[in-house]
Design an enzyme around this catalytic site. Sequence first.
Site, mmCIF file in Angstrom:
data_model
loop_
_atom_site.group_PDB
_atom_site.id
_atom_site.type_symbol
_atom_site.label_atom_id
_atom_site.label_comp_id
_atom_site.label_asym_id
_atom_site.label_seq_id
_atom_site.Cartn_x
_atom_site.Cartn_y
_atom_site.Cartn_z
ATOM 1 N N LYS A 1 0.898 -1.416 -0.133
ATOM 2 C CA LYS A 1 0.098 0.000 0.082
ATOM 3 C C LYS A 1 0.416 0.929 -0.351
ATOM 4 O O LYS A 1 0.354 2.714 -0.381
ATOM 5 C CB LYS A 1 -1.104 0.323 1.509
ATOM 6 C CG LYS A 1 -1.983 -1.188 1.649
ATOM 7 C CD LYS A 1 -2.212 -1.104 2.785
ATOM 8 C CE LYS A 1 -2.813 -2.334 2.827
ATOM 9 N NZ LYS A 1 -3.863 -2.474 4.532
ATOM 10 N N ARG B 1 16.099 -8.099 4.000
ATOM 11 C CA ARG B 1 17.200 -8.194 3.014
ATOM 12 C C ARG B 1 16.729 -7.109 2.083
ATOM 13 O O ARG B 1 14.784 -7.273 2.368
ATOM 14 C CB ARG B 1 17.165 -9.356 2.737
ATOM 15 C CG ARG B 1 17.249 -9.812 0.400
ATOM 16 C CD ARG B 1 17.825 -11.069 -0.211
ATOM 17 N NE ARG B 1 19.029 -11.472 0.609
ATOM 18 C CZ ARG B 1 19.625 -13.122 0.018
ATOM 19 N NH1 ARG B 1 18.458 -13.559 -0.796
ATOM 20 N NH2 ARG B 1 19.992 -13.452 0.891
ATOM 21 N N HIS C 1 27.199 -8.596 2.571
ATOM 22 C CA HIS C 1 25.747 -9.831 3.065
ATOM 23 C C HIS C 1 26.780 -10.390 4.379
ATOM 24 O O HIS C 1 27.207 -11.521 3.903
ATOM 25 C CB HIS C 1 25.719 -10.591 1.855
ATOM 26 C CG HIS C 1 24.776 -11.496 2.265
ATOM 27 N ND1 HIS C 1 24.077 -11.889 3.391
ATOM 28 C CD2 HIS C 1 24.594 -12.771 1.498
ATOM 29 C CE1 HIS C 1 23.567 -13.224 3.008
ATOM 30 N NE2 HIS C 1 23.479 -13.135 2.023
#
Length: 308
Positions: free
Chosen positions: A86, A107, A135
Site C-alpha cells: 500500500k 534483506r 551480506h
Amino acid sequence: MKFKDQPVISMREFSREMIDHILTAAEKMEPIARGEQRSDLLSGKILAVLFFEPSTRTRMSFETAMLRLGGDVLNLGSVDASSIAKGETLADTIRVVDGYVDAIVLRHPKEGAAHLASEFSRVPILNAGDGAGHHPTQTLLDLYTIKRESQLENLKIALAGDLKYGRTVHSLCYALSLYGAQITLTSPKELRMPDEIINDITARGAKIKEVDSIEEAISDVDVLYMTRIQKERFPDPAEYRKVANKLKITTETLKSAKPELKIMHPLPRVNEIDNNVDDTPHACYFKQAFYGVPVRMALLGLVLGAIE
Ligand code: CP
C-alpha cells in the site's frame, strides 16, 4: 567485545578478534544445529524476518537457527501481502515491527537499506543482503567454512564470477583482508571488482592479483569461491546476455587444481558449476549452506545477549 544489541550491517565494522569470537561460538553450536542436542537458549525471544528479495538459504537458516535455540520467528511473508504493497515506507515498517520482536533480519534490493533501517530500529538489524552492497552473515559462514574445511591462516583464495554486483564477495574481501589472505580475482571484464573495494582492502593488508581465466586462478589456491552472475542487478538485459555463461567450472577445469582445493559458492548456482563437480572431493558448497545454521545461531545468541 560487545555484541549485545549491536546491528550487523557490514563486515567493515568487524575486527579479526570479533570474527574469531563468533566462529568459536559457532563451533559450540554445531551439535545443536545438527539436532544432536537440544537448547532453549533463546526461549522467549522473537526474530522478525523481513525479506524484500527472494531467498532460500539466508531466510531458512536464520529461521532454523532461531527455532533450534528455542526462540520464535515472525515472518513478514510476501511483501505483496503486507502493507508495503500500500506504499508503507521501510522506515515506518521497521518502526512498527521493532515493537513486536527482539531482532530483525532484513534483506532488501537497495544498497544501504539495512543501515537506514538500523537508524529507525530500537532492536538490532541484521543485514541479510542489501542490493549489491553487503551480506555480512554470509561472510561469517564463509569464513567458518574455510576454517572447518581448509585454513584461514596463510589462505590463498580465488574469487570468480560476478565481482561487480556480487555482494557476498564484497563482504568476504573485507574480512579476508584481516587475515592477510592472498586473493586472486577473475571475472568478465565488465564485472570486475569495483576499484574502491580493491583499494580499500589492499590498504587493509590483502594481497590482490587479477587474472584472465579460472584455470590460471585455481592453479595454486586453497579455495575457489565461485559466484553467480547477478542477472537481477543488470540495468540492461542485453548486457547480462553478453556475460552470461562466460565462466564455468567442470571436472576438466579442475585438472590444474591442487588435490586439496575446496570449491565454495554462496548459492544459488545457475550453471557456473557443472553438476559433475558435486561428486568430487573439491565440492564444499552444500556443507557451506549448512554452516549458515551454527554461525547464525552464534550471532543471534551474541546479539540477543544470551551468550558472551
Ligand atoms: N547465499 C544466499 O544468500 O542464498 P539465498 O539468496 O538463498 O539466501
